[in-house]
Scaffold this active site. Structure first.
Site, short mmCIF file in Angstrom:
data_model
loop_
_atom_site.label_atom_id
_atom_site.label_comp_id
_atom_site.label_asym_id
_atom_site.label_seq_id
_atom_site.Cartn_x
_atom_site.Cartn_y
_atom_site.Cartn_z
N ASN A 150 13.84 54.59 50.18
CA ASN A 150 13.41 55.52 49.25
C ASN A 150 11.41 55.49 50.87
O ASN A 150 10.76 56.63 49.14
CB ASN A 150 13.11 55.26 47.63
CG ASN A 150 14.60 55.98 47.48
OD1 ASN A 150 14.98 57.00 48.26
ND2 ASN A 150 15.12 55.59 46.77
N HIS A 152 18.27 62.52 48.08
CA HIS A 152 18.11 60.98 47.33
C HIS A 152 18.14 60.58 45.88
O HIS A 152 19.74 58.83 45.48
CB HIS A 152 16.69 59.81 47.13
CG HIS A 152 16.87 59.85 48.79
ND1 HIS A 152 16.02 58.72 49.24
CD2 HIS A 152 16.40 60.61 50.09
CE1 HIS A 152 16.24 58.72 50.88
NE2 HIS A 152 16.43 59.88 50.96
N HIS A 207 16.34 68.71 57.62
CA HIS A 207 14.78 68.27 58.02
C HIS A 207 14.62 69.68 58.54
O HIS A 207 13.75 69.78 59.32
CB HIS A 207 15.85 67.83 59.18
CG HIS A 207 16.52 66.42 58.50
ND1 HIS A 207 16.72 65.58 59.65
CD2 HIS A 207 16.41 65.41 57.18
CE1 HIS A 207 17.54 64.34 59.07
NE2 HIS A 207 16.87 64.49 57.90
N ARG A 241 13.91 66.38 48.95
CA ARG A 241 14.34 65.00 49.83
C ARG A 241 14.32 64.19 48.33
O ARG A 241 15.73 63.42 48.35
CB ARG A 241 13.29 63.93 50.23
CG ARG A 241 13.75 62.91 50.92
CD ARG A 241 12.97 61.96 51.37
NE ARG A 241 13.19 61.11 52.78
CZ ARG A 241 12.77 59.45 52.15
NH1 ARG A 241 11.66 59.55 51.86
NH2 ARG A 241 12.88 58.83 52.71
#
Length: 319
Positions: A93, A65, A191, A61
């Site tokens: 975040n 990001h 995911h 992740r």
């Protein structure tokens, strides 16, 4: 003939100077300057994941990001110093953690090869290991990124997608990065690892569960998330195999067991449904398209050459 020779020479020069001419990135960028760099990243990630399996989803992740805000430049690691406002305090975040793993890798590499390996590269290499070490594909990540000297909470707020992103916005985000819709759906397969906090999907639970959600799952999630004051703490598994990088996510969302709005929508939208079905049926197809999408995203708006810097400490600019 003369023109052809000149063109061939230019192509060969580009190949030897920049690997595959991907904007200054190349395979094995540190082969000479820090030959053990990629092995150090792998060993450190393996150690961290053995002691804490949440490392893998957290680092994956983190990589996504970082790339979403002004490109893959290590901006997410910069802390509140020198007048900078860090991206990590952006509400989008929420839940970002394990930055210390990247810092520990950087510290080891600084001892071996001072001011050589960028924090931006470490993030992408570590994400590659997060996928590979949990059963996913091993991806040949190009390296040669440099680190930005700026970061901004405001830019993170503007550029990061919301937790309730729609398929339309999802398509626009990946199109902007020259990632095909099929590859974009595959990237959502990240995911497969980890969890989601109630705050990110509780809007689908009340007053009644989203009808697109499996009724048993809806009731279960209502119990998990019923205490509104704990929505930042309470969480649910993204899929049935949260520590394995596999295609279970696609199988689950086709059965109405997706947590986030986007999980449910890509399983039903006619533009994306077939890809979800294909990935649920064929793990190798998912791995191939995920690799393609991940690598394209990892090369988005990178700093190369003399741009940016190679930070000595990922948390701070050099000066």
């Amino acid at each position: 003939m003369g023109l052809r020779v000149v063109v061939l020479v230019l192509i060969m020069n580009c190949f030897f100077a920049f690997g595959d001419c991907t904007g200054g990135l190349e395979l094995g960028f540190y082969t000479r300057s820090c030959p053990n760099a990629e092995m150090v990243v792998k060993m450190k990630m393996n150690t961290s994941m053995m002691s804490d399996p949440t490392t893998a989803p957290a680092i994956l992740r983190l990589a996504f990001h970082d790339c979403q805000v002004d490109g893959c430049d290590g901006s997410i690691l910069l802390g509140n110093s020198n007048g900078l406002t860090t991206e990590t305090i952006s509400h989008k975040n929420f839940g970002i953690h394990k930055l210390e793993v990247i810092n520990e890798i950087k510290s080891s590499l600084e001892t071996m090869c001072p001011e050589t390996v960028s924090c931006a590269d470490i993030i992408q290499m570590a994400a590659r290991e997060a996928v590979s070490l949990t059963g996913g594909p091993y991806m040949e990540v190009l390296t040669g990124r440099r680190d930005t000297v700026s970061t901004s909470t405001k830019r993170a707020d503007c550029q990061l997608p919301t937790a309730n992103i729609s398929v339309d916005k999802f398509i626009k985000i990946f199109k902007k990065k020259n990632i095909s819709l099929e590859d974009g759906v595959a990237v959502m397969g990240s995911h497969s690892l980890g969890i989601s906090h109630c705050r990110n999907f509780e809007g689908r639970l009340w007053p009644l569960p989203d009808p697109k959600m499996s009724p048993p799952l809806g009731r279960k999630l209502q119990l998990i998330c019923k205490n509104q004051t704990l929505s930042d703490v309470a969480f649910a598994q993204n899929d049935a195999t949260i520590f394995s990088f596999d295609n279970q996510y696609f199988i689950d969302i086709l059965s109405g067991r997706g947590l986030l709005r986007i999980d449910s929508e890509i399983a039903r939208d006619p533009r994306t449904q077939q890809y979800v079905y294909n990935f649920g049926q064929d793990t190798q197809k998912f791995f191939d398209r995920f690799s393609s999408g991940f690598l394209k995203l990892s090369e988005y708006k990178v700093l190369v050459g003399e741009k940016g810097e190679i930070r000595r400490d990922c948390r701070f600019r050099n000066s």
